[in-house]
Design an enzyme around this catalytic site. Sequence first.
Site, mmCIF file in Angstrom:
data_model
loop_
_atom_site.group_PDB
_atom_site.id
_atom_site.type_symbol
_atom_site.label_atom_id
_atom_site.label_comp_id
_atom_site.label_asym_id
_atom_site.label_seq_id
_atom_site.Cartn_x
_atom_site.Cartn_y
_atom_site.Cartn_z
ATOM 1 N N LEU A 30 -0.328 -3.099 -16.914
ATOM 2 C CA LEU A 30 0.478 -1.814 -16.882
ATOM 3 C C LEU A 30 1.466 -1.997 -15.791
ATOM 4 O O LEU A 30 1.057 -2.573 -14.616
ATOM 5 C CB LEU A 30 -0.339 -0.602 -16.563
ATOM 6 N N ARG A 59 5.834 5.818 -4.353
ATOM 7 C CA ARG A 59 5.229 5.567 -2.944
ATOM 8 C C ARG A 59 5.732 4.498 -2.111
ATOM 9 O O ARG A 59 5.557 4.715 -0.863
ATOM 10 C CB ARG A 59 3.791 5.829 -3.071
ATOM 11 N N LYS A 99 7.686 -1.785 -7.984
ATOM 12 C CA LYS A 99 6.467 -2.097 -7.090
ATOM 13 C C LYS A 99 5.551 -3.318 -7.430
ATOM 14 O O LYS A 99 5.320 -4.097 -6.124
ATOM 15 C CB LYS A 99 5.167 -0.811 -7.276
ATOM 16 N N GLY A 131 -9.217 7.846 -8.863
ATOM 17 C CA GLY A 131 -9.627 8.757 -9.599
ATOM 18 C C GLY A 131 -10.948 8.728 -9.330
ATOM 19 O O GLY A 131 -11.718 7.773 -9.033
ATOM 20 N N ASN A 181 -12.788 5.270 -9.721
ATOM 21 C CA ASN A 181 -12.376 4.239 -10.569
ATOM 22 C C ASN A 181 -11.544 3.156 -10.103
ATOM 23 O O ASN A 181 -10.551 3.285 -9.669
ATOM 24 C CB ASN A 181 -11.647 5.200 -11.899
ATOM 25 N N ASN A 240 20.097 -47.191 12.220
ATOM 26 C CA ASN A 240 19.930 -46.390 13.275
ATOM 27 C C ASN A 240 21.167 -45.306 13.364
ATOM 28 O O ASN A 240 22.360 -45.946 13.291
ATOM 29 C CB ASN A 240 19.828 -47.185 14.602
ATOM 30 N N ASN A 266 31.429 -34.383 4.924
ATOM 31 C CA ASN A 266 31.492 -34.220 3.558
ATOM 32 C C ASN A 266 32.314 -33.317 2.940
ATOM 33 O O ASN A 266 32.351 -33.313 1.851
ATOM 34 C CB ASN A 266 30.087 -34.337 3.018
HETATM 35 C C1 UD1 Z 1 -4.831 4.867 -11.441
HETATM 36 C C2 UD1 Z 1 -5.815 5.646 -12.242
HETATM 37 C C3 UD1 Z 1 -7.003 6.079 -11.254
HETATM 38 C C4 UD1 Z 1 -7.496 4.873 -10.404
HETATM 39 C C5 UD1 Z 1 -6.376 3.936 -9.719
HETATM 40 C C6 UD1 Z 1 -7.039 2.847 -9.311
HETATM 41 C C7 UD1 Z 1 -5.011 6.863 -14.159
HETATM 42 C C8 UD1 Z 1 -4.525 7.990 -14.603
HETATM 43 N N1 UD1 Z 1 -5.507 6.879 -12.894
HETATM 44 O O1 UD1 Z 1 -4.220 5.888 -10.511
HETATM 45 O O2 UD1 Z 1 -8.114 6.611 -11.747
HETATM 46 O O3 UD1 Z 1 -8.569 5.079 -9.466
HETATM 47 O O4 UD1 Z 1 -5.382 3.866 -10.514
HETATM 48 O O5 UD1 Z 1 -6.083 1.757 -8.698
HETATM 49 O O6 UD1 Z 1 -4.902 5.771 -14.683
HETATM 50 N N2 UD1 Z 1 1.847 2.578 -15.103
HETATM 51 C C9 UD1 Z 1 2.628 2.488 -16.304
HETATM 52 N N3 UD1 Z 1 3.317 3.470 -16.995
HETATM 53 C C10 UD1 Z 1 3.069 4.851 -16.700
HETATM 54 C C11 UD1 Z 1 2.297 5.046 -15.374
HETATM 55 C C12 UD1 Z 1 1.769 4.189 -14.749
HETATM 56 O O7 UD1 Z 1 2.803 1.349 -16.681
HETATM 57 O O8 UD1 Z 1 3.662 5.742 -17.097
HETATM 58 C C13 UD1 Z 1 1.298 1.568 -14.337
HETATM 59 C C14 UD1 Z 1 1.853 1.577 -12.931
HETATM 60 O O9 UD1 Z 1 3.221 0.809 -12.888
HETATM 61 C C15 UD1 Z 1 0.545 0.828 -12.127
HETATM 62 C C16 UD1 Z 1 -0.339 1.318 -12.960
HETATM 63 O O10 UD1 Z 1 0.002 1.786 -14.189
HETATM 64 O O11 UD1 Z 1 0.932 -0.358 -12.178
HETATM 65 C C17 UD1 Z 1 -1.078 2.663 -12.294
HETATM 66 O O12 UD1 Z 1 -0.139 3.703 -11.950
HETATM 67 P P1 UD1 Z 1 -0.514 4.444 -10.617
HETATM 68 O O13 UD1 Z 1 0.525 5.557 -10.858
HETATM 69 O O14 UD1 Z 1 -0.434 3.455 -9.537
HETATM 70 O O15 UD1 Z 1 -1.887 5.118 -10.913
HETATM 71 P P2 UD1 Z 1 -2.858 5.580 -9.832
HETATM 72 O O16 UD1 Z 1 -2.270 7.023 -9.470
HETATM 73 O O17 UD1 Z 1 -3.014 4.848 -8.596
HETATM 74 CA CA CA Z 2 -1.982 2.728 -8.576
#
Ligand code: UD1
Ligand code: CA
Length: 450
Positions: free
Chosen positions: A9, A16, A23, A139, A168, A374, A383
């Site tokens: 993903l 942030r 990111k 999580g 998680n 040399n 150039n």
């Molecule tokens: C997520 C988990 C959390 C876990 C943590 C571990 C969920 C709801 N929560 O939280 O339980 O402890 O990761 O690091 O899954 N992304 C998409 N599409 C979206 C939203 C997010 O592609 O609509 C991708 C983001 O680009 C990212 C990843 O999913 O690479 C995780 O999303 P992020 O918002 O960072 O989740 P966390 O709040 O860190």
């Molecule tokens: Ca994350």
Amino acid sequence: MDGMAAIVLAAGQGTRMKSKISKVLHPLAGWPMIRHVLDAATGAGASRVVVVVGHEAEQVRQALGDAVEYVDQTEQLGTGHAVMQAECLLSAEKDVLVLYGDTPLIQGATLRRLIDLHSEKGADISLLTMIVEDPSGYGRILRRDGKVIAVVEDGQATSGQKAIKEVNAGFYCFRGEWLWQQLPGLEKSKKGEYYLTDLVAIAADEGRKMVALTIDDSAEAMGVNDRVQLAEAESILRWRVRRRLMLSGVTLVEPSSTFIDEGVEVGRDCVVYPGAHIKGKTKIGEDCVIGPNSFIVDSTIGQGCAVFYSIVEQSTLEERVSVGPFSHLRPGAHLATGAHIGNFAEIKNSFVGEDTKMHHFSYLGDATVGSRVNVGAGTITCNFDSETGEKSKTIVEDDVALGSDTMLVAPVKVARGATTGAGSVVTRDIPSDSVALGAPAKVVRKVRKA
Ligand code: UD1
Ligand code: CA
């Protein structure tokens, strides 16, 4: 089980990070963050990888190229919604691995353990958990009688749940059929997102087979959400590279101030001094001395070379070449075996032949220089024609001696065995075995060779 498909993903905005760049593309040890995740997936045996892109999708596609497949998530409605976008490509897969693009420290072997356990137990859902000192942002894992019953996101957790230190880690294996069946049923959270993690409670309620593997090293699964975590991840990755190189026979005189990118190769018995940055696709042979304070990027360096206080970009050094202090090899510099480049030299898009010496403040651009030449102090290839904007070639054949401050006004050729006097301005070709002087330099005599 070999050949599992993976979804990574990478569609989120990464709010942030407060950045224009996606990111997952922020560099870590020289690679875009997500490439570390892809490397781990491949290392674990993933047969195909589907990256879910959305925010800055084009940047991500460009950075990763066609090594992976892509699906779009046009609206970022949460991690559950993101996974759903990959169904069109992966609906027939027996199992799928799901990873986040912002967890760059994960290692292939750990994913492999998760995959193996998932297959062995015939689970519907398997996940990695970890115990952390500061669980904020993650999580939380809820257990009843030792069994995982739910993941509660940070924003939804009660104060009691917030104190839970088991979190998680964000790595999952799903039985494909169950996953695709369940995703459309996810409910929107208060934040308006569909959380992938809600599948854990659903599986627990349905009495599905679930594997929760707790990993020992929580640093390995750290998520990068802001630039403080980015710096922490960078430090961990850099140490991994340093440790690996030292154990393979490279001396890092002061490892913490030596910066070597992931993927760089350094041969045995090289000594790398502090302040060295070795980047990109660089390969360094055995017995080289690098630094102090050198910057080497995308270059190939053969055995026994020395680069001292210098910059080397997209260049090739054959064997026993020495460079520096304070020289700059720009893209396309090729230095043959035994070449010696001393102080304050700049070389761009040029070949320098075997055992040729260029000791003091010279510039070679678009030049082909033969062997045993040399290059006198202050010699310059002119150039670039500022009127036409064109660049021209200089050819200097074997055994030429260029006197100090020779200006070679290109296009021009100095033939084998010729000599130029100090301060010569060479505007016309110089025949072999002759001496040329003056500004512009005129041939004054022919020398007899023994
Ligand atoms: C997520 C988990 C959390 C876990 C943590 C571990 C969920 C709801 N929560 O939280 O339980 O402890 O990761 O690091 O899954 N992304 C998409 N599409 C979206 C939203 C997010 O592609 O609509 C991708 C983001 O680009 C990212 C990843 O999913 O690479 C995780 O999303 P992020 O918002 O960072 O989740 P966390 O709040 O860190
Ligand atoms: Ca994350």
